[in-house]
Motif scaffolding. Structure first.
Motif, short mmCIF file in Angstrom:
data_model
loop_
_atom_site.label_atom_id
_atom_site.label_comp_id
_atom_site.label_asym_id
_atom_site.label_seq_id
_atom_site.Cartn_x
_atom_site.Cartn_y
_atom_site.Cartn_z
N CYS A 379 100.26 60.56 19.26
CA CYS A 379 98.98 60.73 18.55
C CYS A 379 98.02 59.59 18.85
CB CYS A 379 99.22 60.83 17.04
SG CYS A 379 99.93 62.40 16.52
N ILE A 380 98.52 58.37 18.87
CA ILE A 380 97.67 57.21 19.16
C ILE A 380 97.13 57.29 20.59
CG2 ILE A 380 97.66 54.70 19.49
CD1 ILE A 380 99.65 54.53 17.15
N ILE A 381 98.02 57.63 21.54
CA ILE A 381 97.59 57.72 22.93
C ILE A 381 96.56 58.83 23.11
CG2 ILE A 381 98.35 58.29 25.28
CD1 ILE A 381 101.00 56.91 24.60
N MET A 382 96.82 59.99 22.50
CA MET A 382 95.88 61.10 22.64
C MET A 382 94.52 60.74 22.02
SD MET A 382 96.34 65.13 21.79
CE MET A 382 95.07 66.30 22.23
N TYR A 383 94.56 60.04 20.89
CA TYR A 383 93.31 59.67 20.22
C TYR A 383 92.44 58.81 21.14
CZ TYR A 383 90.35 58.91 16.12
OH TYR A 383 89.29 58.91 15.24
N ALA A 398 93.12 69.55 28.35
CA ALA A 398 93.76 68.70 29.36
C ALA A 398 95.07 68.10 28.86
CB ALA A 398 92.80 67.60 29.79
N LEU A 399 95.15 67.81 27.56
CA LEU A 399 96.29 67.04 27.06
C LEU A 399 97.23 67.82 26.14
CD1 LEU A 399 94.43 63.70 26.19
CD2 LEU A 399 95.66 64.26 28.30
N PHE A 400 96.74 68.88 25.53
CA PHE A 400 97.51 69.54 24.47
C PHE A 400 98.88 70.02 24.94
CE2 PHE A 400 98.68 73.45 22.17
CZ PHE A 400 98.83 72.94 20.90
N SER A 401 98.92 70.80 25.99
CA SER A 401 100.19 71.39 26.44
C SER A 401 101.21 70.32 26.81
CB SER A 401 99.94 72.31 27.64
OG SER A 401 99.16 73.43 27.25
N ALA A 402 100.77 69.30 27.56
CA ALA A 402 101.68 68.24 27.99
C ALA A 402 102.22 67.46 26.79
CB ALA A 402 100.96 67.30 28.94
N PHE A 403 101.34 67.11 25.86
CA PHE A 403 101.76 66.30 24.72
C PHE A 403 102.59 67.12 23.72
CE2 PHE A 403 98.44 62.64 24.97
CZ PHE A 403 98.95 62.32 26.21
N LEU A 404 102.26 68.41 23.56
CA LEU A 404 103.06 69.25 22.67
C LEU A 404 104.47 69.42 23.23
CD1 LEU A 404 103.22 70.99 20.14
CD2 LEU A 404 102.41 72.94 21.47
N THR A 405 104.58 69.56 24.54
CA THR A 405 105.89 69.66 25.19
C THR A 405 106.72 68.40 24.93
OG1 THR A 405 104.96 71.06 26.94
CG2 THR A 405 107.07 69.99 27.38
N LEU A 421 97.94 67.44 16.88
CA LEU A 421 97.23 67.29 18.15
C LEU A 421 95.84 67.90 18.10
CD1 LEU A 421 100.13 68.02 20.69
CD2 LEU A 421 99.15 65.80 20.05
N VAL A 422 95.71 69.03 17.42
CA VAL A 422 94.38 69.65 17.26
C VAL A 422 93.45 68.74 16.47
CG1 VAL A 422 93.11 71.61 16.29
CG2 VAL A 422 95.29 71.99 17.40
N ASN A 423 93.97 68.20 15.37
CA ASN A 423 93.17 67.30 14.53
C ASN A 423 92.77 66.04 15.28
OD1 ASN A 423 92.96 67.67 11.24
ND2 ASN A 423 94.46 69.02 12.20
N ILE A 424 93.72 65.46 15.99
CA ILE A 424 93.46 64.23 16.74
C ILE A 424 92.35 64.45 17.75
CG2 ILE A 424 94.42 62.65 18.47
CD1 ILE A 424 95.34 62.04 15.63
#
Length: 482
Positions: A379-383, A398-405, A421-424
């Motif tokens: 979450c911190i990295i995605m933010y 760009a990031l959702f699928s990779a980070f959710l996996t 991830l959506v909120n972030i």
């Protein structure tokens, strides 16, 4: 002898600050000479160097955003990192023209006096204190997020002109030194309220629906209903709606904090406006049409930008806004120039594999036995990766699928991971003035300086992470989501 040109008398007021510019160029050059990763093509690596150099130049105030955009386009095209066609490709993006058309609505709401009428009534009700006026914008966003699935539409076309009218009602204008009377606080509050409202309902943003679809493609079978989404968002959003304006209030304290005779003053202002005029009634009619079409647009296959174009046509055709007034709004055309360039560069970083490389680094270097710790790190990295993006949608896709996996493989709860991830992605759009389209609109108005915008964005980011991860996780445990 005829007076010769006195070159010594010619003064050049350069808009470039040399020292910060040299620092940003040096950073870009250093990145160019760092050995590139195997999975990133050479032009992608050079693009990253140019993009970071431009971000640093803007952050240090070396050049204006518009000039930085053209510098970036020139370097990228003359070195053949990208083609000229690619360099100007983002100017065809619908969201940019939605902003331009929505600005025409803003002009109409302001010109007819409807914005003032709304602002005066809001201040009269809860504007005795300036922070109360800020919360009136929060309430606007909450109500509109139930109806309009486009965060850019409701922000730029509706809340922004109200925020501008509220600022002026407090005597806060751009260019005369009164920006801090109330405008700076109100503009930032309106923008950040829009980001919070984007995740309040499943239908508050198209990105929310996109997240559900992408999660299913990854094998997520859990059914997320409208009621479940709202219940999950309820407490974290409510806390954020209350806390974030207070944080902004202390970071950007308005010079006018209270008006004791606010009711009498607003009654006088409303009396000066007189009864509602024909132009205001017509503006309300156009406004209602546009909002209605924005609400049902998905059901009748009508794009939000197309609706914005219709609103523009009606306003100019009826004379509410003249063509000269529309084309003479230099702030929106300035926004169009630099936002298109930033969106192009951010999009190319994704297309050329730079973002995929960054995602792989995150995936390969997170070795924790605790899914909770993995969740926090991701979450911190995605933010903070949003510093590299000029669009919430691009950042998310760009990031959702990779980070959710990554989160699912670590054993994190499925629905919680997706929702976080959506909120972030939405909340992180406020880090910079170029982080999403409506941020550019608020910034271009001139109430908030760039350094203050970035400083507030970073401070607010800490609060958001504490709320969404801390309070959010406790709330979701309490209501049995995981």
């Amino acid at each position: 002898m005829v007076n010769s040109l006195n070159f010594k008398a010619i003064k050049f007021n350069s808009s470039v600050k040399l020292k910060p510019l040299l620092i940003s160029i040096l950073i870009g050059v250093i990145i160019c000479f760092i050995p590139k990763p195997n999975m990133v093509p050479r032009n992608g690596w050079y693009l990253l160097a140019v993009f970071i150099a431009i971000i640093v130049a803007c952050a240090l105030g070396a050049v204006s955003l518009g000039l930085a955009s053209f510098i970036g386009i020139f370097i990228l095209t003359c070195t053949h990192i990208i083609t000229v066609k690619t360099a100007f490709s983002s100017y065809a993006e619908g969201v940019i023209w939605l902003i331009v058309c929505a600005d025409c609505l803003s002009i109409g709401i302001t010109k007819t006096g409807l914005g003032k009428r709304i602002a005066y009534n809001l201040i009269k009700k809860i504007g005795k204190r300036t922070i109360g006026a800020g919360y009136s914008l929060v309430i606007c966003e909450i109500i509109l997020s139930m109806l309009i699935p486009s965060s850019a539409s409701r922000s730029c076309g509706i809340v922004f002109p109200i925020a501008k009218s509220l600022s002026r009602a407090y005597g806060s204008k751009v260019g005369d030194g009164t920006e801090k009377k109330a405008g700076e606080f109100l503009m930032l509050t309106a923008l950040h309220s829009n980001l919070i409202s984007s995740s309040l309902f499943m239908t508050s943003s198209v990105v929310n629906l996109l997240a559900i679809t992408m999660a299913r493609d990854l094998g997520v079978k859990e059914n997320i209903t409208f009621g479940m989404w709202f219940l999950m968002a309820l407490l974290p959003s409510l806390v954020a709606f209350i806390v974030i304006p207070i944080i902004i209030y202390f970071l950007c304290p308005p010079e006018i904090k209270k008006m004791d005779n606010v009711k009498e003053l607003m009654d006088k202002k409303l009396e000066e406006l007189g009864p509602i005029s024909k132009s205001e009634k017509l503006m309300i009619f156009v406004f209602a049409i546009v909002v209605f079409l924005w609400i049902i647009g998905n059901k009748i296959n009508l794009d939000v930008t197309t609706v914005g174009v219709l609103g523009l046509i009606i306003l100019i055709s009826t004379g509410i806004v003249s063509w000269e007034e529309f084309t003479g709004k230099k702030e929106i055309w300035n926004l169009l120039i630099w936002l298109g360039a930033f969106m192009m560069m951010a999009g190319q970083l994704n297309k050329l594999g730079v973002i995929k490389w960054i995602s792989s680094i995150v995936r390969d270097h997170i070795y924790t036995k605790s899914w909770m710790l993995t969740l926090i790190i991701v979450c911190i990295i995605m933010y903070y990766l949003h510093y590299l993006f000029a669009s919430n949608t691009v950042h998310f896709t760009a990031l959702f699928s990779a980070f959710l996996t990554i989160l699912l493989s670590a054993g994190a709860p499925t629905i919680v991971s997706m929702f976080l991830l959506v909120n972030i992605s939405a909340l992180s759009s406020g880090l910079t003035h170029y982080g999403l389209a409506q941020g550019g609109v608020y910034f271009s108005e001139g109430y908030v300086k760039q350094k203050k915008w970035w400083f507030v964005g970073f401070c607010v980011s800490i609060a958001h992470l504490l709320i969404i991860i801390g309070i959010g996780m406790l709330w979701w445990k309490l209501i049995g989501i995981y």
